[in-house]
Design a protein around this motif. Structure first.
Motif, PDB file in Angstrom:
ATOM      1  N   LEU A   1     -16.521  -8.186  -1.226  1.00 56.41           N
ATOM      2  CA  LEU A   1     -16.434  -7.061  -2.150  1.00 56.41           C
ATOM      3  C   LEU A   1     -17.018  -7.401  -3.517  1.00 56.41           C
ATOM      4  N   CYS A   2     -17.076  -8.681  -3.843  1.00 54.62           N
ATOM      5  CA  CYS A   2     -17.624  -9.107  -5.138  1.00 54.62           C
ATOM      6  C   CYS A   2     -19.136  -8.916  -5.208  1.00 54.62           C
ATOM      7  N   PHE A   3     -19.826  -9.298  -4.149  1.00 58.67           N
ATOM      8  CA  PHE A   3     -21.289  -9.331  -4.188  1.00 58.67           C
ATOM      9  C   PHE A   3     -21.924  -7.974  -4.494  1.00 58.67           C
ATOM     10  N   PRO A   4     -21.525  -6.863  -3.845  1.00 56.46           N
ATOM     11  CA  PRO A   4     -22.144  -5.580  -4.188  1.00 56.46           C
ATOM     12  C   PRO A   4     -21.859  -5.139  -5.623  1.00 56.46           C
ATOM     13  N   ILE A   5     -20.636  -5.383  -6.110  1.00 62.76           N
ATOM     14  CA  ILE A   5     -20.311  -5.023  -7.496  1.00 62.76           C
ATOM     15  C   ILE A   5     -21.180  -5.809  -8.465  1.00 62.76           C
ATOM     16  N   ALA A   6     -21.311  -7.115  -8.212  1.00 61.29           N
ATOM     17  CA  ALA A   6     -22.137  -7.959  -9.073  1.00 61.29           C
ATOM     18  C   ALA A   6     -23.608  -7.541  -9.016  1.00 61.29           C
ATOM     19  N   LEU A   7     -24.091  -7.187  -7.822  1.00 56.52           N
ATOM     20  CA  LEU A   7     -25.479  -6.751  -7.691  1.00 56.52           C
ATOM     21  C   LEU A   7     -25.715  -5.465  -8.480  1.00 56.52           C
ATOM     22  N   ALA A   8     -24.792  -4.519  -8.379  1.00 53.85           N
ATOM     23  CA  ALA A   8     -24.915  -3.274  -9.129  1.00 53.85           C
ATOM     24  C   ALA A   8     -24.947  -3.543 -10.633  1.00 53.85           C
ATOM     25  N   PHE A   9     -24.070  -4.431 -11.080  1.00 51.67           N
ATOM     26  CA  PHE A   9     -24.014  -4.778 -12.503  1.00 51.67           C
ATOM     27  C   PHE A   9     -25.316  -5.434 -12.958  1.00 51.67           C
ATOM     28  N   GLU A  10     -25.799  -6.406 -12.194  1.00 54.48           N
ATOM     29  CA  GLU A  10     -27.014  -7.126 -12.577  1.00 54.48           C
ATOM     30  C   GLU A  10     -28.245  -6.228 -12.523  1.00 54.48           C
ATOM     31  N   LEU A  11     -28.280  -5.279 -11.576  1.00 55.22           N
ATOM     32  CA  LEU A  11     -29.401  -4.343 -11.523  1.00 55.22           C
ATOM     33  C   LEU A  11     -29.433  -3.488 -12.786  1.00 55.22           C
ATOM     34  N   TRP A  12     -28.267  -3.085 -13.257  1.00 52.99           N
ATOM     35  CA  TRP A  12     -28.156  -2.340 -14.516  1.00 52.99           C
ATOM     36  C   TRP A  12     -28.638  -3.188 -15.692  1.00 52.99           C
ATOM     37  N   LYS A  13     -28.144  -4.401 -15.812  1.00 50.07           N
ATOM     38  CA  LYS A  13     -28.485  -5.245 -16.946  1.00 50.07           C
ATOM     39  C   LYS A  13     -29.945  -5.698 -16.913  1.00 50.07           C
ATOM     40  N   THR A  14     -30.509  -5.847 -15.713  1.00 51.00           N
ATOM     41  CA  THR A  14     -31.889  -6.303 -15.590  1.00 51.00           C
ATOM     42  C   THR A  14     -32.877  -5.190 -15.888  1.00 51.00           C
ATOM     43  N   THR A  15     -32.566  -3.984 -15.436  1.00 47.87           N
ATOM     44  CA  THR A  15     -33.525  -2.871 -15.558  1.00 47.87           C
ATOM     45  C   THR A  15     -33.176  -1.873 -16.651  1.00 47.87           C
ATOM     46  N   GLY A  16     -31.914  -1.852 -17.064  1.00 50.61           N
ATOM     47  CA  GLY A  16     -31.472  -0.847 -18.024  1.00 50.61           C
ATOM     48  C   GLY A  16     -31.189   0.506 -17.399  1.00 50.61           C
ATOM     49  N   ARG A  17     -31.344   0.620 -16.100  1.00 45.95           N
ATOM     50  CA  ARG A  17     -31.164   1.897 -15.403  1.00 45.95           C
ATOM     51  C   ARG A  17     -29.744   2.035 -14.858  1.00 45.95           C
ATOM     52  N   THR A  18     -29.291   3.268 -14.784  1.00 45.61           N
ATOM     53  CA  THR A  18     -27.929   3.524 -14.311  1.00 45.61           C
ATOM     54  C   THR A  18     -27.884   4.503 -13.139  1.00 45.61           C
ATOM     55  N   ASP A  19     -29.041   4.840 -12.567  1.00 49.20           N
ATOM     56  CA  ASP A  19     -29.065   5.790 -11.449  1.00 49.20           C
ATOM     57  C   ASP A  19     -28.127   5.355 -10.329  1.00 49.20           C
ATOM     58  N   HIS A  20     -28.093   4.052 -10.071  1.00 55.11           N
ATOM     59  CA  HIS A  20     -27.309   3.524  -8.951  1.00 55.11           C
ATOM     60  C   HIS A  20     -25.815   3.459  -9.260  1.00 55.11           C
ATOM     61  N   LEU A  21     -25.451   3.598 -10.527  1.00 54.68           N
ATOM     62  CA  LEU A  21     -24.040   3.530 -10.919  1.00 54.68           C
ATOM     63  C   LEU A  21     -23.448   4.936 -10.823  1.00 54.68           C
ATOM     64  N   ASP A  22     -23.409   5.449  -9.604  1.00 57.49           N
ATOM     65  CA  ASP A  22     -23.001   6.833  -9.377  1.00 57.49           C
ATOM     66  C   ASP A  22     -21.515   6.915  -9.044  1.00 57.49           C
ATOM     67  N   TYR A  23     -21.062   8.126  -8.729  1.00 59.69           N
ATOM     68  CA  TYR A  23     -19.638   8.312  -8.484  1.00 59.69           C
ATOM     69  C   TYR A  23     -19.203   7.790  -7.117  1.00 59.69           C
ATOM     70  N   ALA A  24     -20.141   7.616  -6.215  1.00 56.39           N
ATOM     71  CA  ALA A  24     -19.797   6.967  -4.946  1.00 56.39           C
ATOM     72  C   ALA A  24     -19.415   5.510  -5.204  1.00 56.39           C
TER      73      ALA A  24
END
Length: 423
Positions: free
Chosen positions: A135-158
């Motif tokens: 459960l840690c790995f997907p949360i960390a990947l989502a966080f790092e994708l945000w911090k690396t790209t500055g994008r938040t499209d993937h940080l959705d309500y799902a």
């Protein structure tokens, strides 16, 4: 779209390869960098992406996140690669919603399983071993994708819903004896493949940490509080809190995640540190809150050696340095010295087998250039002529290895070269 991802990443690999001296190392980098996108990513009829680990036709939450992790820098430069990682996350969220206790899933509800068990497995679950790190790995990947790209499209309500579900589960598993409905039993002679006490696991007391049935290696825990996985959970909860506060503006979830992280960290510091006669204060690998601890390290990530890699502490932390010395010594029962390789292995594989994953993490958690060069040489000279990295290799014979196709470790090898050699 997969063909488009392949073309962009092939161009990225070709450019990065130029930063290495011509020869075997550069060739291995290119092959390993592309291994995930070329061999493991499948676009399904519904448009979703399914990521196998390599030689097993199932999608692990942990492995699939790690397999695309080295593409994060490319995601900052190419919208298409951002899209690739976003779609992998979407599939992970889909599976986590189906069963947050499962570690690996089928491409469809086809009823395939690694082996039958009594855990409540469904037709979707390849295996239902509960591993906190899954459960840690997907949360960390989502966080790092945000911090690396500055994008938040993937940080959705799902994703937000899944984070709430994870926080609920980790809180419930702080009181495993009283609140957990999870059981895992498998008819087997191997203790590492089933849990004792009718599937409940060995006894634990409340510590503030969250319980895990299995390790990242998919082997059963001896004691229920797996210290490295709790460390990663604390990091993931801090990341969850940051996302909730900044992106979702959900102050309640942000506060809850932060408090849970603090409770887990407190449990680690109180129950997970022991005094060693040679190395001083070190982190145990597992504990039960009843006075029992296990001193060892396993090659799987998260492990004690990888603490700085996943962000629990700095590599200069004194207790980490003591623990590192223990892990890389004969005090660790899974540390093997051979004529070909020397490093950490795992009870998941036969005795005398060193895991390249541990050698790569050893390189990623040091700034000693001589040590890094030695480890890279060991990895490159023990590929058995395949041009790829394997799960484990016999310490005295490179031709004796497990898993000829293991995408995660190929990705990690590429990441290590990008961070430690291409600086």
């Amino acid at each position: 779209m997969v063909e488009q991802y392949q073309a962009i990443l092939a161009a990225e690999a070709a450019e990065l390869k130029k930063r290495l001296p011509e020869g075997k190392l550069a060739d291995m980098f290119e092959r390993c960098y592309l291994n995930t996108i070329d061999t493991t990513v499948k676009e399904l009829e519904d448009g979703s992406l399914f990521v196998i680990t390599g030689d097993i036709e199932a999608m692990w939450l942990r492995d699939s996140a790690a397999q695309v992790h080295h593409y994060l820098p490319a995601a900052a430069r190419h919208e298409e690669i951002y899209d690739l990682i976003r779609r992998v996350l979407e599939k992970q969220v889909y599976y986590m919603n189906k069963d947050p206790y499962a570690n690996a899933f089928n491409v469809t509800a086809n009823g395939r399983h690694y082996a039958p068990d009594r855990s409540g497995q469904t037709d979707w679950t390849w295996e239902r071993k509960y591993e906190v790190d899954s459960l840690c790995f997907p949360i960390a990947l989502a966080f790092e994708l945000w911090k690396t790209t500055g994008r938040t499209d993937h940080l959705d309500y799902a994703l937000k819903g899944v984070c709430e579900k994870v926080a609920d589960q980790w809180a419930a598993e702080q009181n495993h004896e009283a609140e957990s409905h999870y059981r895992f039993e498998r008819d087997t002679d191997k203790e590492t493949e089933t849990l004792k006490r009718s599937g409940l696991g060995t006894p634990v007391a409340y510590t503030g940490m969250t319980w895990s049935g299995f390790r990242p290696s998919d082997d059963a825990c001896t004691y229920g509080y797996l210290i490295p996985s709790n460390m990663y959970a604390a990091v993931a909860l801090d990341q969850m809190s940051d996302i909730a506060e900044t992106v979702w503006q959900d102050h309640a979830l942000a506060s809850r995640a932060k408090l849970l992280s603090q409770e887990i960290r407190g449990g680690i510091e109180r129950y997970g540190i022991v005094e060693h006669g040679t190395y001083g204060c070190v982190y145990a690998y597992e504990a039960d809150g009843l006075g029992n601890t296990l001193l060892m390290d396993d090659a799987g990530i998260p492990g004690l050696l990888s603490m700085p890699y996943f962000g629990y502490c700095d590599a200069s932390d004194p207790v980490y340095q003591n623990t590192r010395k223990l892990a890389l010594s004969s005090e660790n029962p899974y540390y093997f010295e051979g004529t070909r390789l020397t490093g950490i292995g795992s009870p998941h594989t036969k005795p005398g087998h060193v895991w390249p994953m541990a050698l790569i993490i050893q390189a990623l958690t040091t700034d000693d250039n001589a040590e890094i060069d030695r480890l890279i040489h060991m990895l490159v000279e023990n590929d058995a002529g395949t041009g790829y990295i394997h799960e484990s290799i016999h310490k005295d014979d490179e031709m004796i290895y497990t898993r000829p196709w293991f995408a995660w470790v190929n990705s990690l090898f590429s990441e290590m070269l990008m961070k430690k050699v291409m600086r």
